[in-house]
Design an enzyme around this catalytic site. Structure first.
Site, PDB file in Angstrom:
ATOM      1  CB  CYS A 162      -0.688  -0.163   1.394  1.00 48.32           C
ATOM      2  SG  CYS A 162      -2.000   1.047   1.322  1.00 48.32           S
ATOM      3  CB  CYS A 346      -5.664   5.683  -7.555  1.00 50.79           C
ATOM      4  SG  CYS A 346      -3.933   5.610  -7.728  1.00 50.79           S
TER       5      CYS A 346
HETATM    6  C1  LIG Z   1      -4.477   4.855   4.046  1.00 47.42           C
HETATM    7  C2  LIG Z   1      -4.802   4.378   2.882  1.00 47.42           C
HETATM    8  C3  LIG Z   1      -5.218   4.840   1.843  1.00 47.42           C
HETATM    9  C4  LIG Z   1      -5.762   4.436   0.792  1.00 47.42           C
HETATM   10  N1  LIG Z   1      -5.969   5.214  -0.386  1.00 47.42           N
HETATM   11  C5  LIG Z   1      -6.639   4.593  -1.453  1.00 47.42           C
HETATM   12  C6  LIG Z   1      -6.953   5.340  -2.396  1.00 47.42           C
HETATM   13  O1  LIG Z   1      -6.856   6.483  -2.703  1.00 47.42           O
HETATM   14  N2  LIG Z   1      -7.615   4.671  -3.715  1.00 47.42           N
HETATM   15  C7  LIG Z   1      -7.746   3.470  -3.582  1.00 47.42           C
HETATM   16  O2  LIG Z   1      -8.314   3.007  -4.475  1.00 47.42           O
HETATM   17  N3  LIG Z   1      -7.646   2.819  -2.590  1.00 47.42           N
HETATM   18  C8  LIG Z   1      -6.623   3.147  -1.456  1.00 47.42           C
HETATM   19  N4  LIG Z   1      -6.598   2.453  -0.601  1.00 47.42           N
HETATM   20  C9  LIG Z   1      -6.692   0.933  -0.475  1.00 47.42           C
HETATM   21  C10 LIG Z   1      -8.119   0.705  -0.233  1.00 47.42           C
HETATM   22  O3  LIG Z   1      -8.590   1.302   1.036  1.00 47.42           O
HETATM   23  C11 LIG Z   1      -8.621  -0.865   0.002  1.00 47.42           C
HETATM   24  O4  LIG Z   1      -8.118  -1.520  -1.186  1.00 47.42           O
HETATM   25  C12 LIG Z   1      -9.903  -1.358   0.580  1.00 47.42           C
HETATM   26  O5  LIG Z   1      -9.963  -0.773   1.823  1.00 47.42           O
HETATM   27  C13 LIG Z   1      -9.859  -2.786   0.505  1.00 47.42           C
HETATM   28  O6  LIG Z   1     -10.992  -3.130   0.783  1.00 47.42           O
HETATM   29  P1  LIG Z   1     -11.478  -4.494   1.322  1.00 47.42           P
HETATM   30  O7  LIG Z   1     -13.036  -4.623   1.456  1.00 47.42           O
HETATM   31  O8  LIG Z   1     -10.877  -5.336   0.706  1.00 47.42           O
HETATM   32  O9  LIG Z   1     -10.822  -4.400   3.013  1.00 47.42           O
HETATM   33  P2  LIG Z   1     -11.038  -3.689   4.222  1.00 47.42           P
HETATM   34  O10 LIG Z   1     -11.326  -2.224   3.464  1.00 47.42           O
HETATM   35  O11 LIG Z   1      -9.716  -3.762   4.960  1.00 47.42           O
HETATM   36  O12 LIG Z   1     -12.157  -4.009   5.010  1.00 47.42           O
HETATM   37  C14 LIG Z   1     -12.049  -5.286   5.645  1.00 47.42           C
HETATM   38  C15 LIG Z   1     -13.516  -5.627   6.329  1.00 47.42           C
HETATM   39  O13 LIG Z   1     -13.580  -6.921   6.935  1.00 47.42           O
HETATM   40  C16 LIG Z   1     -13.786  -6.875   8.221  1.00 47.42           C
HETATM   41  N5  LIG Z   1     -13.302  -7.799   8.958  1.00 47.42           N
HETATM   42  C17 LIG Z   1     -11.891  -8.105   8.998  1.00 47.42           C
HETATM   43  N6  LIG Z   1     -11.612  -9.124   9.906  1.00 47.42           N
HETATM   44  C18 LIG Z   1     -12.853  -9.673  10.274  1.00 47.42           C
HETATM   45  C19 LIG Z   1     -13.285 -10.852  11.141  1.00 47.42           C
HETATM   46  N7  LIG Z   1     -12.599 -11.583  11.584  1.00 47.42           N
HETATM   47  N8  LIG Z   1     -14.677 -10.986  11.198  1.00 47.42           N
HETATM   48  C20 LIG Z   1     -15.558 -10.069  10.740  1.00 47.42           C
HETATM   49  N9  LIG Z   1     -15.265  -8.988   9.922  1.00 47.42           N
HETATM   50  C21 LIG Z   1     -14.043  -8.766   9.839  1.00 47.42           C
HETATM   51  C22 LIG Z   1     -13.622  -5.329   8.805  1.00 47.42           C
HETATM   52  O14 LIG Z   1     -14.455  -4.770   9.659  1.00 47.42           O
HETATM   53  C23 LIG Z   1     -13.734  -4.599   7.249  1.00 47.42           C
HETATM   54  O15 LIG Z   1     -15.310  -4.253   7.304  1.00 47.42           O
HETATM   55  C24 LIG Z   1      -5.933   2.891   0.809  1.00 47.42           C
HETATM   56  C25 LIG Z   1      -5.690   2.144   1.932  1.00 47.42           C
HETATM   57  C26 LIG Z   1      -5.281   2.837   2.907  1.00 47.42           C
HETATM   58  C27 LIG Z   1      -4.773   2.004   4.323  1.00 47.42           C
END
Ligand SMILES: Cc1cc2nc3c(=O)[nH]c(=O)nc-3n(C[C@H](O)[C@H](O)[C@H](O)COP(=O)(O)OP(=O)(O)OC[C@H]3O[C@@H](n4cnc5c(N)ncnc54)[C@H](O)[C@@H]3O)c2cc1C
Length: 405
Positions: A162, A346
């Site tokens: 990231c 992005c």
């Molecule tokens: C600081 C930062 C800035 C970013 N900026 C950008 C950007 O500008 N543009 C972009 O496209 N992407 C960006 N990203 C990346 C983007 O945020 C991620 O790709 C995205 O959040 C991934 O989504 P996800 O649903 O895979 O996981 P996550 O967003 O990590 O969500 C995980 C989910 O799973 C749940 N969960 C986890 N473990 C459990 C469990 N054991 N039981 C039940 N629920 C659970 C959590 O509560 C959450 O709801 C950024 C990331 C960060 C950290």
């Protein structure tokens, strides 16, 4: 035959997009959908750097998951998954068990802070905006820095994937300090494992390298590439091949791993805890299991002197969720849906302006020369996208454009 039981684990970009898309494909008579998430709020994670800089509150970029999911007739349970039995098709949580016909794992990441001594914030003196509590902690650390200025390191640990936020945090901090007239008291060093600026785990993209180089130099932001951070202490960041860099506020993005519950479930994940999938985001072995977003195992694009892993952005997560939902719905009709290579768009905040980057596909070689552009208009577009995404998502819809990520 009654409706199939679909369990989605995760309530962020991956889980929410899958839920909305599945409901679009399958009415309640065909699918009983339950979304389990350990956090009852959706957070617009790309705005975490703005929360850290005091430009947004956490409340402004969050909403409760229960309301839009109820409107979509998706059951929501605020439960933490503790294990998944793929043979028995059961998800275990801190509150009980859920049986499924189809499971979508969208659990995101665990910060692998054990990789470098001092990575934090709750395991060491380092700060990182990888979750809502960590972002709140970083905002407080930045508040202390404004009161007592000193040198800062912004960077990423070896194996991080990231990388975009590293640049956003460095530019954002530079902008904040300039506005407060404090920048001359805060030397900022950017330490990145990337072999060159803008590699971002995807082998670079067009002119982003030159753009970042110019922008960092223009703002007196010192930088070092192929930097292997080995230790973070209260007043410095140590690397494998150079003298420690003084730092009273070290913001370091960790390498990522899969969450414990997924990593520990037999036959579900690879040794890092990520889920191996095919190009429809179906598990390669476990029947009826899909994974999307950061939870998915994706190999790096190249071997670099210091490891950098493949990025998994919000925009890419949304594409994975759409492909998985379409495939699941098609399978119920005995068909196979189309898949597509992931592309990425992005907007990278640079404080007073932003850079727009579009790559198609993410993994080189690419069909199109990447689009790289910068200016104040992109910053306005990033803010407008955030507002539109939150406004649509809290009403159970996906924003119709991907240009703002
Ligand atoms: C600081 C930062 C800035 C970013 N900026 C950008 C950007 O500008 N543009 C972009 O496209 N992407 C960006 N990203 C990346 C983007 O945020 C991620 O790709 C995205 O959040 C991934 O989504 P996800 O649903 O895979 O996981 P996550 O967003 O990590 O969500 C995980 C989910 O799973 C749940 N969960 C986890 N473990 C459990 C469990 N054991 N039981 C039940 N629920 C659970 C959590 O509560 C959450 O709801 C950024 C990331 C960060 C950290």
């Amino acid at each position: 035959m009654g409706p199939v039981r679909v369990i989605i684990v995760g309530g962020s970009f991956g889980g929410l997009t899958t839920a909305y898309e599945l409901r679009r494909h399958l009415g309640p008579e065909r699918a009983e959908i339950t979304l389990l998430a350990r956090d009852d709020q959706f957070h617009f994670v790309p705005s975490f750097p703005w929360v850290a800089m005091g430009r947004r509150s956490l409340e402004q970029i969050s909403f409760p998951l229960a309301i839009p999911l109820a409107a979509k007739r998706v059951r929501f349970a605020n439960e933490t998954v503790t294990g998944i039995d793929t043979a028995a098709k059961v998800v275990r949580t801190d509150a009980g068990e859920h049986r499924y016909d189809f499971l979508v794992v969208a659990t995101g990441h665990r910060s692998a802070n054990e990789a470098v001594e001092g990575l934090g914030p709750f395991d060491g003196p380092g700060h990182s905006p990888m979750s809502a509590p960590e972002t709140t902690e970083l905002a407080q650390a930045i508040g202390r820095l404004l009161a007592e200025p000193g040198p800062v390191v912004v960077g990423a640990a070896p194996g991080a994937s990231c990388i975009g936020p590293v640049y956003e945090l460095a530019f954002g901090l530079d902008h904040l300090l300039r506005r407060r007239g404090l920048r001359h008291q805060v030397p900022i060093s950017l330490l990145t494992p990337e072999p060159f600026l803008g590699h971002m785990g995807m082998g670079g993209a067009g002119k982003i390298r030159q753009l970042l180089e110019g922008a960092l130099e223009e703002r007196d932001l010192a930088y070092r590439t192929s930097a292997a951070i080995t230790r973070i202490t209260e007043d410095a960041v140590e690397t494998a091949d150079a003298a420690p860099v003084p730092s009273v506020c070290s913001i370091v993005i960790p390498p990522l791993a899969g969450v414990e519950a997924v990593a520990a479930s037999e036959g579900l994940a690879n040794p890092k805890g990520f889920v191996p999938v095919d190009d429809h985001y179906r598990h390669q072995q476990a029947d009826g299991v899909y994974a999307v977003g950061v939870a998915v195992a994706l190999p790096p694009v190249d071997a670099t002197a210091v490891p950098v892993n493949f990025p998994k952005t919000g925009h890419m997560t949304e594409q994975m969720a759409k492909i998985a939902a379409a495939d699941l719905a098609a399978r119920l009709d005995g068909r196979e849906a189309c898949s597509a290579e992931l592309s990425a768009r992005c907007i990278l905040d640079m404080g007073d302006r932003a850079a727009y980057l579009a790559v198609d596909p993410v993994r080189p070689p690419r069909n199109h020369i990447p689009t790289v552009s910068d200016g104040r208009a992109w910053l306005v577009a990033k803010m407008a996208f955030e507002r539109a995404y939150l406004s649509f998502a809290r009403r159970g819809r996906l924003v119709p454009t991907a240009r703002g990520w």
